[in-house]
Design a protein around this motif. Structure first.
Motif, PDB file in Angstrom:
ATOM      1  N   THR A  38      -8.795  -4.770  17.890  1.00  0.00           N
ATOM      2  CA  THR A  38      -8.535  -6.278  18.042  1.00  0.00           C
ATOM      3  C   THR A  38      -7.839  -6.708  16.759  1.00  0.00           C
ATOM      4  O   THR A  38      -6.538  -7.289  16.973  1.00  0.00           O
ATOM      5  N   GLY A  39      -8.497  -6.030  15.761  1.00  0.00           N
ATOM      6  CA  GLY A  39      -7.824  -6.580  14.500  1.00  0.00           C
ATOM      7  C   GLY A  39      -6.400  -5.711  14.251  1.00  0.00           C
ATOM      8  O   GLY A  39      -5.491  -6.402  13.757  1.00  0.00           O
ATOM      9  N   SER A  40      -6.139  -4.841  14.778  1.00  0.00           N
ATOM     10  CA  SER A  40      -4.914  -4.048  14.502  1.00  0.00           C
ATOM     11  C   SER A  40      -3.888  -4.553  15.638  1.00  0.00           C
ATOM     12  O   SER A  40      -2.693  -4.231  15.459  1.00  0.00           O
ATOM     13  N   CYS A  41      -4.157  -5.183  16.758  1.00  0.00           N
ATOM     14  CA  CYS A  41      -3.291  -5.683  17.943  1.00  0.00           C
ATOM     15  C   CYS A  41      -2.292  -6.623  17.550  1.00  0.00           C
ATOM     16  O   CYS A  41      -2.496  -7.327  16.569  1.00  0.00           O
ATOM     17  N   PRO A  42      -0.954  -6.135  17.864  1.00  0.00           N
ATOM     18  CA  PRO A  42      -0.214  -7.188  17.518  1.00  0.00           C
ATOM     19  C   PRO A  42      -0.033  -8.607  18.012  1.00  0.00           C
ATOM     20  O   PRO A  42       0.299  -9.400  17.477  1.00  0.00           O
ATOM     21  N   TRP A  43      -1.124  -8.777  18.942  1.00  0.00           N
ATOM     22  CA  TRP A  43      -1.271 -10.005  19.474  1.00  0.00           C
ATOM     23  C   TRP A  43      -2.214 -10.974  18.340  1.00  0.00           C
ATOM     24  O   TRP A  43      -2.212 -12.146  18.459  1.00  0.00           O
ATOM     25  N   ARG A  44      -2.604 -10.486  17.235  1.00  0.00           N
ATOM     26  CA  ARG A  44      -3.112 -11.071  16.157  1.00  0.00           C
ATOM     27  C   ARG A  44      -2.018 -11.901  15.322  1.00  0.00           C
ATOM     28  O   ARG A  44      -2.346 -12.712  14.588  1.00  0.00           O
ATOM     29  N   LEU A  45      -0.805 -11.138  15.560  1.00  0.00           N
ATOM     30  CA  LEU A  45       0.273 -11.977  14.939  1.00  0.00           C
ATOM     31  C   LEU A  45       0.720 -13.174  15.541  1.00  0.00           C
ATOM     32  O   LEU A  45       1.556 -13.956  15.113  1.00  0.00           O
ATOM     33  N   VAL A  46       0.433 -13.387  16.852  1.00  0.00           N
ATOM     34  CA  VAL A  46       0.912 -14.494  17.415  1.00  0.00           C
ATOM     35  C   VAL A  46      -0.346 -15.276  17.941  1.00  0.00           C
ATOM     36  O   VAL A  46      -1.444 -14.861  17.572  1.00  0.00           O
ATOM     37  N   ASP A  47      -0.173 -16.433  18.566  1.00  0.00           N
ATOM     38  CA  ASP A  47      -1.487 -17.206  18.882  1.00  0.00           C
ATOM     39  C   ASP A  47      -1.844 -16.770  20.362  1.00  0.00           C
ATOM     40  O   ASP A  47      -1.521 -17.471  21.145  1.00  0.00           O
ATOM     41  N   GLY A  48      -2.507 -15.659  20.360  1.00  0.00           N
ATOM     42  CA  GLY A  48      -2.807 -15.134  21.609  1.00  0.00           C
ATOM     43  C   GLY A  48      -4.400 -14.855  21.616  1.00  0.00           C
ATOM     44  O   GLY A  48      -5.155 -14.314  20.883  1.00  0.00           O
ATOM     45  N   ASP A  49      -5.136 -14.980  22.964  1.00  0.00           N
ATOM     46  CA  ASP A  49      -6.413 -14.632  22.992  1.00  0.00           C
ATOM     47  C   ASP A  49      -6.908 -13.331  23.528  1.00  0.00           C
ATOM     48  O   ASP A  49      -7.942 -13.057  23.392  1.00  0.00           O
ATOM     49  N   PHE A  50      -5.968 -12.382  23.619  1.00  0.00           N
ATOM     50  CA  PHE A  50      -6.185 -11.117  24.225  1.00  0.00           C
ATOM     51  C   PHE A  50      -6.910 -10.337  23.263  1.00  0.00           C
ATOM     52  O   PHE A  50      -6.453 -10.243  21.797  1.00  0.00           O
ATOM     53  N   SER A  51      -8.137  -9.887  23.422  1.00  0.00           N
ATOM     54  CA  SER A  51      -9.049  -8.966  22.610  1.00  0.00           C
ATOM     55  C   SER A  51      -9.406  -7.596  23.064  1.00  0.00           C
ATOM     56  O   SER A  51      -9.928  -7.841  24.146  1.00  0.00           O
ATOM     57  N   VAL A  52      -8.797  -6.656  22.648  1.00  0.00           N
ATOM     58  CA  VAL A  52      -9.147  -5.435  23.338  1.00  0.00           C
ATOM     59  C   VAL A  52     -10.651  -5.036  23.166  1.00  0.00           C
ATOM     60  O   VAL A  52     -11.281  -4.744  24.347  1.00  0.00           O
ATOM     61  N   ARG A  53     -11.425  -5.231  22.123  1.00  0.00           N
ATOM     62  CA  ARG A  53     -12.470  -5.058  22.135  1.00  0.00           C
ATOM     63  C   ARG A  53     -13.560  -5.792  23.166  1.00  0.00           C
ATOM     64  O   ARG A  53     -14.318  -5.067  23.765  1.00  0.00           O
ATOM     65  N   GLN A  54     -13.085  -7.047  23.100  1.00  0.00           N
ATOM     66  CA  GLN A  54     -13.817  -7.784  24.060  1.00  0.00           C
ATOM     67  C   GLN A  54     -13.676  -7.280  25.538  1.00  0.00           C
ATOM     68  O   GLN A  54     -14.734  -7.420  26.481  1.00  0.00           O
ATOM     69  N   MET A  55     -12.380  -7.148  25.672  1.00  0.00           N
ATOM     70  CA  MET A  55     -12.059  -6.763  27.315  1.00  0.00           C
ATOM     71  C   MET A  55     -12.867  -5.396  27.487  1.00  0.00           C
ATOM     72  O   MET A  55     -13.518  -5.203  28.614  1.00  0.00           O
TER      73      MET A  55
END
Lengths: 655, 384, 140
Positions: B32-49
């Motif tokens: 989740t921390g490394s995911c490019p979604w962290r660079l934008v305002d997005g809810d997508f969390s790999v870990r959570q999924m």
């Protein structure tokens, strides 16, 4: 009394910037140089360094100094270092005094001016004290080469074997009828899954057969006297009512005995007889008669065991015996007891029959246990889903604040065994997974890949109050999964409580007996948690295994070997130096009131009725000084902590 | 707080459908921390999924969560447990596919694969329309290479330039190659990531059948996605075909001295590593060696390059989905290229070209920077 | 803090309170500098005479520090220390000296913060009491 003209050398240490950044060390040295009897005073960057010590050595030789004061760190840090330096230069090491201007001054004082003033006074106190120091010679006494090991679990056994293999005599005392301790109850061991009995049995046999080990089972150490190298231990041997020399261990008595009792070894999950061996591979295999359950002892007749014993080994007249052992060192290996989860009601232990403690579950898994190793519910069904709850009684200030270290790993071992034996779904409820050890993290990963579900949440409750159909007839484990932020109700068939470890029953009495202390949780304190983990503040007393805190088997064995090595290193010295700073009684002034004899905590003072004076046994005296402060005639002095020495230091710091 | 019970059958199903590593995840959150979604305002969390999927709890299957992943592979590359996260993503999507509850735009993609053998809803019979006036040899088994043109490069106007460039270069150098034609089908990479496992397997079988029939032994792909999937995911232990991405082929030709890059391009050039060429396939140097051999080119790297390259946002089926303006990774990438001082942003993937060109226009950077495929730049430098 | 520093003599047992004082230092805890620490092996070594002599010599306060009850390195030395300090206080009071200038504290070896706290507390109390009357000209 000052016998020769003192020529004092004062050394003020900078300790890099540790002292010098706060205290004006040059000013302190200048100040010291003006004190009476001070021959030379200087400051130096690092007094404890080789050149720093050499400075002292050279000055003693060249300037003829006969008293040394070093103002630096705490004497608990470097007193020995500088005493050695004095000795190297031919000066008696007791002609040395330290002023602690780092821990007690530079590091704790805000204002540099005040820190410098304080340093001056501390130096003045030390100079004033050292004028009254006396030359002392540490004395030596012989060491008894035998070792006593208290506790016959894996720690005690390992320590005993290591020492015995070195050719020394070991007395191994175990209060239960046989050795093996908690480990003997285990089934498999993590992470390698080799069976505990397979690795423990050969060790138990080796202990039983070793020519250098005298095994005293069903026995307890009840008193320890003496001091390092020369302890006297009293052991109470409880009557087994079976003659160990005659008994062949055939087991007929056990078969014929009509009286049944709850098996402690099986954690109450099975029955045993009144005459019994705790488990089949027990060492020694001589049974004991449980006096409270034996029909003969209760009603005066039966004696079935006696009738059938072909070896004629039953002896109802056996009496308790007390023996005394002379030893030079003692290893305490009294182990642990599991936490009792019935005090934490939310787990339902004692209320729901399908809630087990981990030790109970060890027995369930064990081929010699109550279910012959099969995992079955009380009604005989194979469980379809099970929960394992971590940290029961651990990491909880309401019970034990500490982590019990082994529970994560044994819990995962259970998960593996349940998956392997029953295919049931397993949920592990944990707070953190702690798997530091060789192959431990890998085992965690393996168990996860075997399909075990890990729920990160401290269990809030176990209940049988079903809400939906799927929950009927099940135990429902309630916990938040803090990873998903959902509150879970997990219906399961059985629950295993991974209970923590606590100090063994009777640890307090053992501590008092051998003169060691316990921490707030009851574990025995080591001399230093990092650098002297097996030694204790009581010379000659060493610790092994879980009595000092929760440990897994590898660590237990390591500490046992560590304790054995320390004990061996002590007894192989053959002689031990005893504290030179002990009490001495001035016979001229002693009026024989015997108050000192009464209060001495070590029985180090004896009364000589012929001369009507008291005499200090210097080998036993620990140098606490209680007698000196108690003597109404001030006839007792403590070497190196004499009235003159203490009072002159006091005057010095107050000038 | 919601009260629920674990639904372990879901966990088992995911593992059976290819997400074998599901339980190996220890929820450390590095993904989740490394995911490019962290660079934008997005809810997508790999870990959570993954957590929800592990326990079979509702929430893992929603469009925003499950279909947010671009399969860029940063998380997989870093995962301390080496969890094949993309396989988990894929298998969960497969499970949802079986229920038919996949996002609308992706339904169209899968439908098009079935009816047109391409994901773009284009006529299968017009696959070779990109050739226009170009004379492209038809592969008949006598040529050394089969040039496998990606569906995107076949149908998308902008992307067709890649295919056309390749033809020009290969012809100019005299490489023996050909294309099969309208019988060709999509490689199936993207639909597999969408969860259409069956469609993928059908395409793979069909392609291997066609290539076998035509005597294909060496393939050049225009897209890293085709390259990766043919090399790594096509069935069979020893694939009868040898596949290369075109940058590898061109770099070899350059090294052999068969390509002469003599027309100067006076510009600062940077290179965007496509996920499937870089992280997934480990090809970093060939495109760089081509670019740096061009006279006049001043090559600069962006802050994120090679293994740490930033995804354009087009993988994993995202190229067909609507992404909110403030959530576009390609916008950030354009800015990074500008920050590096580049006038040309080069890349080597049809999806990246599509996404980056789009952002170049929507962020108003049209006058500041050009987005070009490496093949296009090589064409310029060869003076073709 | 205002005015001149006080003279506070501390007799600390080697095993607990002295060690705690070392720990306070190692932990860089700051406390009032009036205290002068003397090391004894056990708090039971502290003769009531030492305490009284300190007061007579002009100390503003005397602190005796030992191990927590039950944790004495010499088993029960601190219980004896408790009696001895009580005796010293009684005599001090009979002599017309303020017994509250004498303080006994149990501070375990691991409790550096507690040591600093006790020193500050005691220093403040002594501050409030002011200079010892023993220093009054008439006695000097």
């Amino acid at each position: 009394m000052i016998r020769e003209i003192p020529r004092v050398g004062v050394y003020v240490c900078h300790c890099g910037a540790n002292i010098a950044a706060k205290v004006d060390v040059e000013e302190v040295a200048r100040f010291a140089s003006k004190l009476d009897f001070v021959e030379s005073a200087r400051d130096y960057k690092f007094m404890c360094s080789d050149p720093g010590q050499q400075l002292v050595v050279d000055d003693i030789r060249e300037k003829g100094l006969n008293r040394i004061v070093v103002a630096s760190c705490s004497p608990r840090m470097h007193e020995k270092t500088f005493r050695k330096a004095c000795q190297k230069a031919g000066l008696n090491p007791y002609y040395f005094q330290m002023a602690c201007i780092r821990e007690h001054d530079a590091w704790v004082t805000e204002d540099p001016g005040e820190a410098t003033d304080k340093a001056k006074e501390l130096v003045q106190g030390a100079v004033s004290r050292v004028l009254h120091h006396e030359s002392l010679v540490p004395r030596t006494v012989d060491i008894n080469p035998n070792v006593l090991v208290i506790g016959g679990g894996i720690a005690g056994m390992q320590a005993a074997l290591t020492i015995a293999d070195a050719g020394k005599t070991v007395y191994l005392v175990e209060r239960e009828p046989c050795i093996g301790g908690n480990m003997a109850k285990f089934d498999k061991t993590f992470p390698t899954l080799d069976c505990a009995a397979c690795i423990l049995t050969p060790k138990m046999v080796a202990v039983g057969q070793h020519e250098n080990i005298e095994l005293l089972t069903y026995s307890e150490v009840v008193d320890v006297e003496g001091f390092v190298g020369n302890f006297k231990a009293t052991v109470r041997k409880k009557p087994r009512y079976v003659d160990m020399d005659k008994c062949t261990g055939c087991g007929v008595c056990n078969e014929k005995c009509p009286a049944k009792a709850i098996s402690e070894f099986d954690q109450g999950l099975s029955k045993r007889k009144a005459i019994y061996s705790p488990f089949p591979q027990a060492v020694p295999n001589t049974p004991v008669i449980d006096r409270d359950m034996c029909i003969y002892f209760k009603k005066g007749k039966c004696r079935a065991c006696e009738k059938f014993c072909e070896a004629d080994a039953i002896d109802f007249d056996q009496q308790e015996e007390k023996i005394t052992l002379d030893v030079g060192a003692i290893i305490v290996a009294t182990g642990f007891k599991p936490f009792d989860p019935s005090v934490a009601e939310r787990y339902g232990y004692g209320k729901y029959p399908e809630v087990y403690t981990s030790l109970e579950f060890e027995r369930v898994n064990n081929a010699t246990g109550p279910t012959e190793g099969q995992i079955r519910l009380k009604d005989g069904r194979v469980p379809e889903t099970m929960a394992i709850i971590h940290c029961v009684g651990s990491r909880d200030k309401n019970h034990n604040a500490y982590c019990s270290r082994v529970c994560c790993m044994y819990s995962m071992k259970y998960a593996h065994l349940i998956r392997e034996k029953t295919g049931a779904n397993v949920y592990e409820f944990y707070i953190d997974i702690r798997s530091p050890g060789k192959g431990y993290e890998e085992f965690y990963n393996r168990v996860q890949s075997e399909g075990v579900q890990f729920i990160r949440g401290n269990v809030a409750g176990v209940t049988d109050k079903a809400i939906g159909e799927d929950e009927k007839g099940k135990l429902i484990v309630l916990a938040e999964d803090s990873l998903s932020g959902r509150f879970l109700r997990v219906p399961v068939d059985a629950v295993v409580l991974s209970v923590g470890l606590e100090a063994a029953e009777g640890a307090e009495a053992v501590a008092r007996m051998v003169g060691i202390s316990q921490d707030q949780d009851g574990w025995f304190n080591e001399l230093h948690p990092k650098l002297a983990p097996q030694a204790t503040p009581s010379d000659g007393i060493f610790l092994a295994g879980c009595c000092q805190g929760p440990k897994d088997i590898p660590d237990t064995v390591s500490t046992a070997n560590g304790a054995a090595a320390e004990a061996l290193s002590l007894i192989m010295r053959e002689k031990v130096e005893v504290e030179a700073a002990v009490s001495s009684i001035d016979a001229e002034r002693c009026m024989g009131c015997r108050q000192c004899e009464t209060i001495c905590m070590f029985d180090a003072i004896e009364y000589d009725s012929a001369l009507n004076v008291c005499v200090v046994n210097e080998a036993i005296c620990k140098g606490c000084g209680l007698c000196a402060s108690t003597c109404p005639n001030k006839a007792i002095g403590v070497r190196h902590f004499g009235n003159e020495q203490i009072l002159s230091e006091m005057e010095g710091v107050m000038l | 707080m919601e009260t629920c019970s674990p639904f372990i059958e879901v966990n088992e199903a995911i593992r059976e459908m290819g997400g074998e590593d599901l339980n190996n995840c220890m929820q450390c959150g590095l993904c989740t921390g490394s995911c490019p979604w962290r660079l934008v305002d997005g809810d997508f969390s790999v870990r959570q999924m993954i957590r929800l999927a592990q326990l079979g709890l509702e929430g893992y299957e929603s469009d925003d969560v499950l279909y947010g992943c671009t399969t860029c592979g940063v998380c997989v590359q870093r995962c301390p447990r080496e969890v094949a996260i993309i396989d988990i993503m894929r298998s969960v999507r497969s499970m949802i596919m079986e229920t038919g509850a996949i996002p609308k735009p992706l339904q169209a993609v899968v439908g098009s694969i079935h009816s047109n053998r391409n994901p773009w809803g284009e006529d299968a019979e017009k696959r070779v329309a990109w050739q226009k006036e170009l004379e492209v040899p038809v592969f008949d088994g006598t040529q050394e290479y089969f040039l496998f043109v990606c569906c995107t490069s076949a149908y998308d106007r902008r992307s067709q330039q890649i295919a056309r460039s390749m033809v020009k270069i290969l012809r100019a150098v005299g490489v023996s190659f050909g294309i099969i034609g309208n019988e060709e089908s999509c490689c199936g990479e993207s639909v597999r990531k969408i969860g259409a496992e069956e469609a993928f397997q059908t395409l793979a079988a069909k392609n291997l059948g066609l290539w076998g029939e035509k005597g294909v032994q060496k393939i050049i792909t225009t897209s890293p996605h085709c390259f990766y999937t043919i090399r790594e995911e096509y069935p069979g232990e020893d694939s009868p075909v040898q596949v290369q991405h075109y940058t590898q082929v061109l770099a070899s030709l350059l090294a052999e001295g068969r390509i002469a890059l003599e027309e100067p391009i006076e510009a600062m050039v940077t290179y965007h590593d496509p996920c499937y060429l870089g992280r997934h396939s480990g090809v970093y140097d060939p495109p760089r060696s081509l670019l740096t051999s061009i006279p006049g080119v001043e090559f600069v790297e962006m802050d994120r390059n090679r293994e740490n390259s930033l995804c354009c946002g087009g993988g994993g089926g995202r190229v067909w989905m609507e992404t909110k303006a403030e959530q576009r990774f390609s916008d950030l990438r354009i800015q990074e290229a500008l920050d590096a001082g580049a006038r040309i942003l080069a890349t080597a993937c049809p999806y990246c070209i599509t996404m980056l060109e789009d952002s170049r226009k929507t962020t108003g950077a049209e006058d500041k920077i050009e987005v070009l495929d490496v093949s296009e730049i090589v064409v310029r430098a060869m003076g073709l | 803090m205002s005015g001149k520093r006080k003279k506070i003599v501390a007799f600390l047992c080697n095993w607990c309170t002295y060690t705690a004082a070392d720990l306070a230092g190692t932990s860089r805890l700051k406390y009032e500098p009036d205290i002068r620490i003397l090391r004894v092996m056990c708090s039971s070594r502290v003769d009531p005479v030492f305490i009284l002599k300190a007061l007579m010599d002009g100390a503003d306060g005397v602190l005796v520090g030992g191990c927590e009850l039950g944790d004495c390195h010499y088993q029960r030395g601190n219980y004896y220390a408790r009696r001895k300090v009580a005796v010293a206080k009684k005599i001090a009071a009979d002599m017309g000296l303020d017994p509250e200038r004498i303080r006994l504290s149990w501070i375990s070896a691991s409790d550096g913060p507690r040591f600093a706290e006790v020193v500050n507390e005691f220093t403040r109390e002594i501050e409030e009491k002011g200079d010892t009357p023993v220093k009054h000209e008439a006695y000097v």
